[in-house]
Design a protein around this motif. Sequence first.
Motif, PDB file in Angstrom:
ATOM      1  N   LYS A 155       0.817  -1.032  -0.012  1.00 56.19           N
ATOM      2  CA  LYS A 155       0.087  -0.028   0.090  1.00 56.19           C
ATOM      3  C   LYS A 155       0.975   1.280   0.059  1.00 56.19           C
ATOM      4  O   LYS A 155       1.988   1.104   0.415  1.00 56.19           O
ATOM      5  N   LYS A 156       0.301   2.351  -0.527  1.00 58.34           N
ATOM      6  CA  LYS A 156       1.106   3.441  -0.562  1.00 58.34           C
ATOM      7  C   LYS A 156       1.316   4.101   0.853  1.00 58.34           C
ATOM      8  O   LYS A 156       0.700   3.723   1.847  1.00 58.34           O
ATOM      9  N   GLU A 175       1.630  -2.354   4.752  1.00 58.33           N
ATOM     10  CA  GLU A 175       0.925  -3.473   4.180  1.00 58.33           C
ATOM     11  C   GLU A 175       0.686  -3.615   3.006  1.00 58.33           C
ATOM     12  O   GLU A 175       0.988  -2.941   1.942  1.00 58.33           O
ATOM     13  N   THR A 177      -1.252  -5.132  -0.408  1.00 58.68           N
ATOM     14  CA  THR A 177      -2.519  -5.033  -1.484  1.00 58.68           C
ATOM     15  C   THR A 177      -2.716  -6.552  -2.089  1.00 58.68           C
ATOM     16  O   THR A 177      -2.148  -7.486  -1.661  1.00 58.68           O
TER      17      THR A 177
END
Length: 206
Positions: A155-156, A175, A177
């Motif tokens: 995740k960004k 985290e 995706t």
Amino acid sequence: MRKTTLITLSLVLLMAGVFGALYYGPKFGKTALVNELSEKFLADVQFKDFRQASLYHHKLERDRVDIGRTIEKLFLMKPEMLDIREFRIIKSEVDGSRARVHLEVKFQRLNVKDKPEEGEIILYFMKRNPDCPIGGSCRGGLCFDEFDKKILRPKKKKKDKKKNVNKEGDTVEPELTELNYSCTDGAEDQWFMNLDSTLKEKRYNH
């Protein structure tokens, strides 16, 4: 010693010299490509073309590569005040998918030193897939890690940088995706600069 023996020995030594030049020389052999990349990288730094200098790094890592800021941190001065005069390759080594190039650099820290200084730097490289993260390989258009598992995109990072580190100050792993890294089947591995190993923090103002 007989004349024919001397001729034979001379030919053997000549061939050994040619082989050594081809195998270990800066312009030939298995180190030729990383030598060329090293010279181009330093030439870009010499002319303060930091955008071009970042292109020797893997595309998945270029967004965090700030060479100008790194030079400022290393030399404790603005990059425009650092004048790189000359550089030359001293030696280079390739060990499988890893390589390093030793260079001697003549530079001057303007308004700090009246005369140029000399120092040695080492640039590190890794040979890796042009589309996958470190350690990844391409199969069927997707990236797989060393354990044959599909590599998922993270995740960004949060805009608040403080939320990306823990209490100890270490970077928190983002985290993941459900999206995979895609890649081009059949693409050959390429040499990319490993900035994390290359530009270690060091003080030059002694």
